[in-house]
Scaffold this motif. Structure first.
Motif, short mmCIF file in Angstrom:
data_model
loop_
_atom_site.label_atom_id
_atom_site.label_comp_id
_atom_site.label_asym_id
_atom_site.label_seq_id
_atom_site.Cartn_x
_atom_site.Cartn_y
_atom_site.Cartn_z
N HIS A 32 -2.43 -1.62 10.24
CA HIS A 32 -1.62 -2.56 9.35
C HIS A 32 -0.33 -1.76 8.95
N HIS A 34 1.18 -0.70 6.13
CA HIS A 34 1.52 0.44 4.97
C HIS A 34 1.99 1.71 5.78
N HIS A 37 0.37 4.51 8.00
CA HIS A 37 -0.21 3.76 8.97
C HIS A 37 0.65 3.31 10.29
N HIS A 88 -7.73 -5.80 4.03
CA HIS A 88 -6.98 -4.88 3.33
C HIS A 88 -5.68 -5.38 2.67
N ASP A 109 -7.32 1.01 6.91
CA ASP A 109 -7.85 0.52 5.53
C ASP A 109 -8.57 -0.52 5.27
N GLU A 330 1.14 4.12 -0.14
CA GLU A 330 1.10 2.75 -0.62
C GLU A 330 1.63 2.73 -2.19
ZN LIG Z 1 -3.16 0.68 3.65
#
Ligand SMILES: [Zn+2]
Ligand SMILES: [Zn+2]
Length: 356
Positions: A32, A34, A37, A88, A109, A330
């Motif tokens: 994802h 964020h 990541h 998520h 996540d 985040e």
């Molecule tokens: Zn995340």
């Protein structure tokens, strides 16, 4: 090991690719967008098609990203790779890797609670499950989203009745859009910070229904914000940007609001315990539903979860990564790294040139 930690990231040698690498690599599969990541600089990216515009904004226009539908199988060097919803944020995926009769899943996540802005978490059967553990302690138990948003609506309506604005802080990517999609928009107008609106743009482009929002810098300089809900990233707290709202009540939406000390530290009027990560019961339920005989725990409360699973007879171990969890990337970074497709949100006035 089909997937092993290396200095550059979680590496699948059989297929010669990395999952969420923290250094530039030739081939990256991304769970994802964020910032801990999805990091820029890799040669080629494979990610869920569901959130592609958001990831492209995150990695920059030159990043080569291939979108994969959830459940679609891609052969990478004889390894079968597929992506499955993680619940998520928009586009978040678990990575399923199959090779030599073994199935490994990297969770990224995830959360199990319903979220109108993304596809729900899908349990994937596997031999080995690599899980996050941001809130891996028994004290973390979330209320149902309907109750949490009921509380936010009541706080907003009370402030509106008293002629005040309501300023709600939440991460610009994911949390903010979940808030926007879940509050009762009939209570009053909704105004957002530039860092939030640039993400809203990507969400709307992906077909996620969000209520009408006005960008703060686009509204009239003498506008009266009484009755409005203002959604802003945590980094906007204690900045001059807030002065324009006149009399306001402020609140913070985060899983960390479950801890009294965190609430005090944030010194806001209200704390809403709202997380995009699994709470303790959800972690255990998600892990159980994979049927995995071995579990690696990557980030967050690693040791408590490893100990708990080991005591119940599972082969559980810590796996060292550079993922940061809800307290890290985040919370502080996303806002500063997002730019709008038109570029104008970049220079949201009153924010010192840094839109975070
Ligand atoms: Zn995340
Ligand atoms: Zn994470």
């Amino acid at each position: 090991m089909l997937i092993a930690p290396t200095p550059k990231g979680l590496y699948c040698a059989a297929g010669d690719f990395y999952v969420d690498p923290w250094q530039p690599v030739d081939r990256a599969v991304i769970t994802h967008a964020h910032s801990d990541h999805a990091r820029p600089g890799s040669g080629a990216y494979l990610a869920s098609r569901a959130g592609l515009p958001v990831l492209q904004t995150r990695l920059g226009p030159d990043a080569s990203i291939e979108g994969l539908a959830y459940g679609e199988v891609r052969d990478i060097g004889g390894v079968k790779v597929s992506l499955h919803p993680a619940g998520h944020v928009l586009g978040s995926a678990q990575v399923r890797v199959e090779h030599g009769g073994e199935v490994w899943v990297v969770s990224g996540d995830y959360k199990l609670d319903p979220d109108p802005t993304c596809a729900p978490f899908e349990p994937v059967r596997c031999n080995v499950f690599i899980t996050e553990s941001t809130f891996g302690l028994p004290i973390y138990r979330w209320q149902a989203p309907s109750e949490i948003f009921g509380g936010i609506d009541r706080w907003w309506a009370r402030n509106a009745r008293d002629g005040r604005a309501s300023v709600l802080f939440g991460y610009a990517f994911g949390k903010a859009q979940r808030i926007l999609a879940s509050v009762d928009a009939s209570i009053g107008p909704i105004v957002v910070h530039g860092a939030v609106e640039s993400l809203n743009y990507g969400y709307r482009e992906c077909g996620v229904a969000l209520p009408e929002t006005t960008l703060v810098s686009d509204s009239h300089p003498r506008r009266d914000y009484a009755g409005a809900l203002i959604v802003a990233p945590p980094s906007a707290q204690s900045t001059p940007w807030l002065r324009r709202f006149g009399d306001y009540s402020d609140a913070f939406a985060s899983g960390w609001m479950a801890i009294r000390g965190a609430r005090r530290q944030r010194s806001v009027d209200q704390g809403f315990v709202l997380s995009d990560h699994a709470d303790w019961p959800s972690l255990l339920s998600a892990i159980g539903s994979t049927g995995a005989e071995r579990v690696y725990v990557t980030h967050g409360q690693v040791e408590p979860l490893v100990r708990f699973l080991s005591e119940r007879g599972l082969d559980a171990q810590a796996m060292k990564t550079e993922f940061e969890g809800e307290a890290g990337a985040e919370e502080t970074k996303p806002g500063s790294e997002w730019s709008s497709p038109e570029g104008k949100l970049h220079s949201d006035p009153g924010f010192g040139g840094d839109p975070s």
